[in-house]
Write a protein that holds these residues in place. Sequence first.
Motif, PDB file in Angstrom:
ATOM      1  N   GLY A  97       4.276  14.800  -4.716  1.00 44.17           N
ATOM      2  CA  GLY A  97       3.394  13.873  -3.996  1.00 44.17           C
ATOM      3  C   GLY A  97       3.955  12.650  -3.777  1.00 44.17           C
ATOM      4  O   GLY A  97       3.182  11.441  -3.391  1.00 44.17           O
ATOM      5  N   ASP A  98       4.801  12.050  -4.904  1.00 41.57           N
ATOM      6  CA  ASP A  98       5.042  10.998  -4.784  1.00 41.57           C
ATOM      7  C   ASP A  98       5.389   9.846  -4.199  1.00 41.57           C
ATOM      8  O   ASP A  98       7.529  10.479  -4.339  1.00 41.57           O
ATOM      9  CB  ASP A  98       6.141  10.991  -6.307  1.00 41.57           C
ATOM     10  CG  ASP A  98       6.288   9.250  -7.158  1.00 41.57           C
ATOM     11  OD1 ASP A  98       5.771   8.201  -6.753  1.00 41.57           O
ATOM     12  OD2 ASP A  98       6.231   9.081  -8.015  1.00 41.57           O
ATOM     13  N   GLY A 110      19.930   3.135   1.814  1.00 38.97           N
ATOM     14  CA  GLY A 110      20.214   1.482   2.920  1.00 38.97           C
ATOM     15  C   GLY A 110      18.899   1.155   3.117  1.00 38.97           C
ATOM     16  O   GLY A 110      18.693   0.616   4.000  1.00 38.97           O
ATOM     17  N   VAL A 111      17.618   2.420   3.339  1.00 45.56           N
ATOM     18  CA  VAL A 111      16.947   2.139   3.926  1.00 45.56           C
ATOM     19  C   VAL A 111      16.004   1.982   2.853  1.00 45.56           C
ATOM     20  O   VAL A 111      14.927   2.470   2.571  1.00 45.56           O
ATOM     21  CB  VAL A 111      15.871   4.098   4.321  1.00 45.56           C
ATOM     22  CG1 VAL A 111      14.944   4.114   4.723  1.00 45.56           C
ATOM     23  CG2 VAL A 111      17.753   4.624   4.963  1.00 45.56           C
ATOM     24  N   THR A 112      14.651   1.629   3.896  1.00 45.19           N
ATOM     25  CA  THR A 112      13.680   0.865   2.870  1.00 45.19           C
ATOM     26  C   THR A 112      12.128   1.398   4.046  1.00 45.19           C
ATOM     27  O   THR A 112      12.516   1.739   4.926  1.00 45.19           O
ATOM     28  CB  THR A 112      13.363  -1.030   3.269  1.00 45.19           C
ATOM     29  OG1 THR A 112      13.060  -0.592   4.273  1.00 45.19           O
ATOM     30  CG2 THR A 112      14.068  -1.855   2.202  1.00 45.19           C
ATOM     31  N   GLY A 113      11.281   1.509   3.459  1.00 41.33           N
ATOM     32  CA  GLY A 113       9.605   1.624   4.261  1.00 41.33           C
ATOM     33  C   GLY A 113       8.553   1.309   3.451  1.00 41.33           C
ATOM     34  O   GLY A 113       8.599   0.631   2.893  1.00 41.33           O
ATOM     35  N   GLU A 114       7.392   1.570   3.743  1.00 41.86           N
ATOM     36  CA  GLU A 114       6.003   1.584   3.431  1.00 41.86           C
ATOM     37  C   GLU A 114       5.710   3.004   2.869  1.00 41.86           C
ATOM     38  O   GLU A 114       5.121   3.681   3.523  1.00 41.86           O
ATOM     39  CB  GLU A 114       5.403   1.216   4.139  1.00 41.86           C
ATOM     40  CG  GLU A 114       5.972  -0.134   4.081  1.00 41.86           C
ATOM     41  CD  GLU A 114       4.860  -1.100   5.018  1.00 41.86           C
ATOM     42  OE1 GLU A 114       3.407  -1.883   5.077  1.00 41.86           O
ATOM     43  OE2 GLU A 114       5.420  -2.158   6.182  1.00 41.86           O
ATOM     44  N   GLY A 115       4.953   3.547   1.848  1.00 39.49           N
ATOM     45  CA  GLY A 115       3.657   4.717   1.646  1.00 39.49           C
ATOM     46  C   GLY A 115       2.320   3.590   1.797  1.00 39.49           C
ATOM     47  O   GLY A 115       1.550   2.706   1.493  1.00 39.49           O
ATOM     48  N   ILE A 116       2.034   4.613   2.165  1.00 42.60           N
ATOM     49  CA  ILE A 116       0.022   4.798   1.906  1.00 42.60           C
ATOM     50  C   ILE A 116      -1.026   5.713   1.337  1.00 42.60           C
ATOM     51  O   ILE A 116      -0.670   6.892   2.092  1.00 42.60           O
ATOM     52  CB  ILE A 116       0.226   4.947   3.449  1.00 42.60           C
ATOM     53  CG1 ILE A 116      -2.096   4.748   4.310  1.00 42.60           C
ATOM     54  CG2 ILE A 116      -0.289   6.019   4.664  1.00 42.60           C
ATOM     55  CD1 ILE A 116      -1.990   3.890   5.545  1.00 42.60           C
ATOM     56  N   GLU A 117      -1.322   5.711   0.722  1.00 41.79           N
ATOM     57  CA  GLU A 117      -1.601   6.500  -0.015  1.00 41.79           C
ATOM     58  C   GLU A 117      -2.863   7.683   0.331  1.00 41.79           C
ATOM     59  O   GLU A 117      -2.724   9.049   0.367  1.00 41.79           O
ATOM     60  CB  GLU A 117      -2.804   6.135  -1.985  1.00 41.79           C
ATOM     61  CG  GLU A 117      -3.554   6.905  -2.730  1.00 41.79           C
ATOM     62  CD  GLU A 117      -4.211   6.154  -4.330  1.00 41.79           C
ATOM     63  OE1 GLU A 117      -4.222   6.498  -4.344  1.00 41.79           O
ATOM     64  OE2 GLU A 117      -3.832   4.740  -3.641  1.00 41.79           O
ATOM     65  N   GLN A 118      -3.530   7.020   0.765  1.00 34.31           N
ATOM     66  CA  GLN A 118      -4.953   7.617   1.757  1.00 34.31           C
ATOM     67  C   GLN A 118      -4.604   8.914   1.988  1.00 34.31           C
ATOM     68  O   GLN A 118      -4.737   9.947   2.639  1.00 34.31           O
ATOM     69  CB  GLN A 118      -5.628   6.904   2.835  1.00 34.31           C
ATOM     70  CG  GLN A 118      -6.981   7.515   3.654  1.00 34.31           C
ATOM     71  CD  GLN A 118      -7.326   6.176   4.776  1.00 34.31           C
ATOM     72  OE1 GLN A 118      -7.079   5.246   4.510  1.00 34.31           O
ATOM     73  NE2 GLN A 118      -8.252   7.026   4.397  1.00 34.31           N
ATOM     74  N   TYR A 119      -3.267   8.868   3.460  1.00 37.21           N
ATOM     75  CA  TYR A 119      -2.573  10.483   4.040  1.00 37.21           C
ATOM     76  C   TYR A 119      -1.151  11.074   3.232  1.00 37.21           C
ATOM     77  O   TYR A 119      -0.904  11.337   3.857  1.00 37.21           O
ATOM     78  CB  TYR A 119      -2.699   9.509   5.144  1.00 37.21           C
ATOM     79  CG  TYR A 119      -3.490   9.665   6.015  1.00 37.21           C
ATOM     80  CD1 TYR A 119      -4.671  10.034   6.326  1.00 37.21           C
ATOM     81  CD2 TYR A 119      -3.337   7.717   6.286  1.00 37.21           C
ATOM     82  CE1 TYR A 119      -5.542   9.676   6.417  1.00 37.21           C
ATOM     83  CE2 TYR A 119      -4.761   7.138   7.234  1.00 37.21           C
ATOM     84  CZ  TYR A 119      -5.633   8.573   7.365  1.00 37.21           C
ATOM     85  OH  TYR A 119      -6.979   7.372   7.997  1.00 37.21           O
ATOM     86  N   ASN A 120      -0.416   9.917   2.598  1.00 32.18           N
ATOM     87  CA  ASN A 120       0.125  10.655   1.170  1.00 32.18           C
ATOM     88  C   ASN A 120       1.278  10.477   2.428  1.00 32.18           C
ATOM     89  O   ASN A 120       1.478  11.987   2.052  1.00 32.18           O
ATOM     90  CB  ASN A 120       0.031  11.559   0.511  1.00 32.18           C
ATOM     91  CG  ASN A 120       0.822  11.897  -0.982  1.00 32.18           C
ATOM     92  OD1 ASN A 120       1.065  10.958  -1.417  1.00 32.18           O
ATOM     93  ND2 ASN A 120       1.395  13.196  -0.346  1.00 32.18           N
ATOM     94  N   ILE A 121       1.829   9.215   3.070  1.00 34.01           N
ATOM     95  CA  ILE A 121       3.011   9.400   4.177  1.00 34.01           C
ATOM     96  C   ILE A 121       3.697   8.017   3.511  1.00 34.01           C
ATOM     97  O   ILE A 121       3.297   7.156   3.176  1.00 34.01           O
ATOM     98  CB  ILE A 121       2.532   9.625   4.923  1.00 34.01           C
ATOM     99  CG1 ILE A 121       3.555   9.983   6.369  1.00 34.01           C
ATOM    100  CG2 ILE A 121       1.445   8.053   5.704  1.00 34.01           C
ATOM    101  CD1 ILE A 121       3.147   9.738   8.226  1.00 34.01           C
ATOM    102  N   VAL A 122       5.289   8.151   3.904  1.00 36.47           N
ATOM    103  CA  VAL A 122       5.978   7.552   4.068  1.00 36.47           C
ATOM    104  C   VAL A 122       6.801   7.223   5.534  1.00 36.47           C
ATOM    105  O   VAL A 122       7.198   7.859   5.742  1.00 36.47           O
ATOM    106  CB  VAL A 122       6.946   7.583   2.874  1.00 36.47           C
ATOM    107  CG1 VAL A 122       8.087   6.180   2.945  1.00 36.47           C
ATOM    108  CG2 VAL A 122       6.386   7.488   0.824  1.00 36.47           C
ATOM    109  N   ALA A 123       6.258   5.875   4.800  1.00 34.89           N
ATOM    110  CA  ALA A 123       7.225   5.405   7.349  1.00 34.89           C
ATOM    111  C   ALA A 123       8.301   4.767   6.768  1.00 34.89           C
ATOM    112  O   ALA A 123       8.374   3.546   5.770  1.00 34.89           O
ATOM    113  CB  ALA A 123       5.819   4.401   7.534  1.00 34.89           C
ATOM    114  N   LEU A 124       9.400   5.566   7.304  1.00 36.33           N
ATOM    115  CA  LEU A 124      11.151   4.697   6.738  1.00 36.33           C
ATOM    116  C   LEU A 124      11.502   4.127   7.634  1.00 36.33           C
ATOM    117  O   LEU A 124      11.366   4.191   9.345  1.00 36.33           O
ATOM    118  CB  LEU A 124      12.126   5.599   6.294  1.00 36.33           C
ATOM    119  CG  LEU A 124      11.477   6.736   5.099  1.00 36.33           C
ATOM    120  CD1 LEU A 124      12.690   7.703   5.756  1.00 36.33           C
ATOM    121  CD2 LEU A 124      11.539   5.548   4.525  1.00 36.33           C
ATOM    122  N   ASP A 125      11.874   2.849   7.156  1.00 35.56           N
ATOM    123  CA  ASP A 125      12.714   1.384   8.339  1.00 35.56           C
ATOM    124  C   ASP A 125      13.755   2.230   8.238  1.00 35.56           C
ATOM    125  O   ASP A 125      14.534   1.460   7.432  1.00 35.56           O
ATOM    126  CB  ASP A 125      11.924   0.113   8.015  1.00 35.56           C
ATOM    127  CG  ASP A 125      12.159  -0.366   8.789  1.00 35.56           C
ATOM    128  OD1 ASP A 125      13.185  -0.307   9.856  1.00 35.56           O
ATOM    129  OD2 ASP A 125      13.171  -2.099   8.018  1.00 35.56           O
TER     130      ASP A 125
END
Length: 163
Positions: A97-98, A110-125
């Motif tokens: 789950g990291d 070449g892809v960046t993104g952000e993670g959110i702990e509350q829902y254990n999800i990563v949004a890739l840009d």
Amino acid sequence: MKRSDADDRAGLVKVFFHIRVEDGWPPVGTESMWARPVSDDVVELDNVPFFARGVSCGDHVRVVRDDNGTLTAVEVVEWSQRCTVRVVPFRAGPLQGDRQRVLDEFAAVGVTGEGIEQYNIVALDVPPTADLSAVKRLLRDGAELGWWDYEESNIGDAWADAV
């Protein structure tokens, strides 16, 4: 655009997206995103959406302001050509789950993104300059290896055409 002190982050404003929840997904009915004003009724999104569908970082979005000054997105007026893909790393999988490990895997293509702990999800840009075939391969391989599941949230023809 006029903004409140709370929304004044280096010239950014908060924009709210109303989200249709189907069968419990996504787990929220509203998402706020930071944006940079372009005109009185258009903003440029400044972060990757976790749950709002059909938008990406850099998109120009028409907004309306309610009586309280809250900005609500109503339509995309110009797509940034960036794709948005959401990844949910399995807690019981090899990545445990990291979210940072997910971001590290995609940084290599070449892809960046952000993670959110509350829902254990990563949004890739996914920028338009990325090797879309390599990104899609990594997504499929990770899913097959039990690392994650993923959802294509905002993609275009180039993404669909990539193998």
